[in-house]
Write a protein that holds these residues in place. Sequence first.
Motif, mmCIF file in Angstrom:
data_model
loop_
_atom_site.group_PDB
_atom_site.id
_atom_site.type_symbol
_atom_site.label_atom_id
_atom_site.label_comp_id
_atom_site.label_asym_id
_atom_site.label_seq_id
_atom_site.Cartn_x
_atom_site.Cartn_y
_atom_site.Cartn_z
ATOM 1 N N GLU A 165 0.707 -1.158 -0.099
ATOM 2 C CA GLU A 165 -0.030 -0.048 0.119
ATOM 3 C C GLU A 165 0.902 1.230 -0.080
ATOM 4 N N HIS A 166 0.500 2.225 -0.676
ATOM 5 C CA HIS A 166 1.114 3.510 -1.001
ATOM 6 C C HIS A 166 2.651 3.425 -1.380
ATOM 7 N N GLU A 167 2.753 2.263 -2.242
ATOM 8 C CA GLU A 167 4.127 2.099 -2.921
ATOM 9 C C GLU A 167 4.466 3.171 -3.726
ATOM 10 N N ARG A 168 3.504 3.663 -4.719
ATOM 11 C CA ARG A 168 3.845 4.885 -5.636
ATOM 12 C C ARG A 168 4.129 5.970 -5.019
ATOM 13 N N ASP A 169 3.271 6.274 -3.702
ATOM 14 C CA ASP A 169 3.704 7.320 -2.926
ATOM 15 C C ASP A 169 5.324 7.359 -2.342
ATOM 16 N N ALA A 170 5.574 6.183 -1.672
ATOM 17 C CA ALA A 170 6.944 6.135 -1.176
ATOM 18 C C ALA A 170 8.088 6.339 -2.239
ATOM 19 N N ILE A 171 7.759 5.667 -3.341
ATOM 20 C CA ILE A 171 8.790 5.930 -4.439
ATOM 21 C C ILE A 171 8.993 7.334 -4.782
ATOM 22 N N LEU A 172 7.775 8.211 -4.956
ATOM 23 C CA LEU A 172 8.006 9.428 -5.448
ATOM 24 C C LEU A 172 8.283 10.245 -4.297
ATOM 25 N N GLU A 173 8.202 9.759 -3.349
ATOM 26 C CA GLU A 173 8.633 10.570 -1.928
ATOM 27 C C GLU A 173 10.279 10.584 -1.911
ATOM 28 N N ASP A 174 10.769 9.198 -2.320
ATOM 29 C CA ASP A 174 12.354 9.075 -2.399
ATOM 30 C C ASP A 174 12.875 9.816 -3.404
ATOM 31 N N THR A 175 12.311 9.997 -4.548
ATOM 32 C CA THR A 175 12.896 10.749 -5.622
ATOM 33 C C THR A 175 12.796 11.998 -5.154
ATOM 34 N N LEU A 176 11.649 12.781 -4.363
ATOM 35 C CA LEU A 176 12.034 14.104 -4.249
ATOM 36 C C LEU A 176 12.900 14.385 -3.148
ATOM 37 N N ARG A 177 12.940 13.380 -2.370
ATOM 38 C CA ARG A 177 14.058 13.529 -1.301
ATOM 39 C C ARG A 177 15.558 13.767 -1.692
ATOM 40 N N VAL A 178 15.807 12.840 -2.917
ATOM 41 C CA VAL A 178 17.122 12.977 -3.436
ATOM 42 C C VAL A 178 17.260 14.328 -4.032
#
Length: 601
Positions: A165-178
Motif C-alpha cells: 500500500e502507498h508504494e507509488r507515494d513512497a517511491i515518489l517521496e524517495d525521488t523528491l528527497r534525493v
Amino acid sequence: MLQHSIRHSCTPAVRTAHANTFKAFYAPSEADDIEPPDNDFILSILRANPSSRDTKSYMANFGLKPRPNPVPQPIHDPLPSHPVPAHVPQHPQPQPSHQEDARPQSTVINAILNPIYRRTALVKIQGPFTDRQLDSVCRGIIYLEKLGLVSVIVVENDDLPRGVEHERDAILEDTLRVAQFLEHHGGKARPTLGALVRLGPQPDDPHTDAKDEYVPEAHAFPGDLTLLRSALRAGEIPVLPPLALDSFCRSTRVDANDVIAALVRAMVDAGSPAHPNPDLPPSPTSEIDLTPLRLMIINREGGVPSYARAGLPHLLINLHAESRHIASTFEPAWRASHPTALSNLSLARTCLAAMPPSASAVMVNHRSPSSLIANLITNKPALSSSLPHALLPRGKLTPNTPTLLRTGLPMRVLRAPAALDQPKLTRLLEQSFNRTLDAPAFFARLQSSLDFAIIAGDYAGAAIVTREPFAYLDKFAVLPAHQGDGTVDFLWVALHDESYGLGLSHAVNPNPGGHQGKGEGRDLVWRSRANNPVNKWYFERASGHMRLGTDWVLFWCDAEKQLQREQGRRGNAGLSFVEDWEHGRVGVWKDVVEKIPSAWK
C-alpha cells in the motif's frame, strides 16, 4: 560533514511506513561510519592524485582547454626520449608536500576544474539511506557535476516490497528527497515523477533469446528523452523514479536496473551533438553529450565480493572474461550480505556493452563518495588489481573499497607456436616497444622454447613465457590504444594465475587453454633495462631483483604455493631469508638470461 534533516511534505501514512523502513535496517542509530569529514572539493581532487596521463585522458573526454589569462604551465608527460614499452601505466607518484611541488599540482587542478564539455553518467542510488548517508551521496554527485559529469539518477528502495500500500507515494517521496538533498548542496535538480521508459523488452532486440544475458524488461527510444534532454540543457540533474509505461499508458513500478538499462541504450542511440565551439566560454545551457560515460551504482553493499580476496571487494573486473566465473564462485553467505551484487554485475555488463569502449562502471557504498571523484579523473580502481595481496597498503583494502568494472577483453592461453598469429603478434610488439622486431629469429626461437602465451582480445596485449628451463617472461606488451583501459592489470593477473600463482585457490581465472588453477606454481623471471621507467611498476610486483651490470635489472616472482607449503611446514618458525631450494638459483637465472638473444633488429 554537514548533518541535517529535511522535512517531507507527504501523507502521515507514507511518512510512517518510510520511517519504519529506515528503523528496521539502521536501528538503533543513524551514526554510521561514513567517510571522515573532509568535504573540501579541492582536497578530494588531490586525494585522487591524478598523474599527467590521467589528466590528459580526462581532458580528452571533457574537452578541456587552458584559460587564456593567466597562461597555465603545460602539463608534461614524463616519458623518456628512448623507446620503452608503452604498455604499462604510469602510476602516480606519492603526493608531494605543498612546499615541495605546489605549482604543478595547482596546474593539474586548474585544468580539471575548467570543463567546457559536459558528459553524462547513469547513477543508481540504491537505498534506503538515512539523511546523513544521503547527504554524503548527494555531495559526491554535486562534486562530479563541478567536474563536468552530470548525473542522470534513478532512485531505488530495496526495502520497499512490490505491491504494498502507498508504494507509488513512497517511491515518489524517495525521488523528491534525493532532489532536495542535491539542491541543499547547491545543485539544480529536476525530479521527473512520470515514466520515461516503456514496459517490456525492446522490439526486435537481438539479445532477447540469448542465454545467460540480462535482457531489460523496459525500453526507450531517443524520442522518449525529451524531458531528460530539457533538464540537462537547463543545467539540472534529472532524478527519476523506477517507473515504466505499460501498453495502456499507465505507469507501474519496475526494477531500477530495467530503467537504467533502457535509458543507456536510448541515450547512446540519441547520439552526441557536435562538439561545442572551443572558442566559446563554458555555458550551463550548452548542449550536452547524452552518451553515458559512466555507470555508477551507489548502495549499502559496496563492491562485488571476491573469491580471491576472502570476501573483500574485487578491485577491477574484466566483465568479458570474469563475470560468469564470478557468478559461479559466489558464496552462499554473500547472497545475504550482498544480495544485489550479481544483478548489478549483470546490469554493468549490459550497459557497458552499449556504452563507448572508454566507459566504465563503479559499484560503491555510501561511505566512499569521494572515490567517485577519483574514478572519474583516473578511470582506475582505488588499488591496482595486479598488486600482490601482501603488498597492498595496510588498511586500504576494506569492505568499503569500490569495485571498478570494465568491458575488458577475452583472455586465452596458447601453448603451441603454430597457434600464434605471427603478423598480429609482430604488430603488437613493434607498436608497444616502438622498435623493429627481428621476426624470423624471434619466432624460430619460440618454436623450441615457447611455454605459453596469454593473448588479450585480438592481440591487443600478450604475455609470452618461454622455458629456459625456468619460466621466463620474454615479452609483456599491450597496444598503446589499450593503455589505461585495464588491459595491463588483466594480463598480469592472468600471468600470475598461469605461473607463480598456479595451484592457489584464488588463482583460477577461467581463461580458455589455461590450467584453471590446477598445478604447481613456478618462479617467474624476467629482465628490464635499468633506465626503463616501467621498472617502478615491476618493483611493486616482483619478489626480488638484482642488478645485471649497469644496463639491466633481473626481476623474479617466487612460486607462491611452494612458499606457502614451506611456511605451513615450519609453522611459527617462519620462513628463512633464503630457503634451501633458493641457493644458487639467481646465479643460474643470471647466466641463462644474459645469453638470451635480442629480439630486435
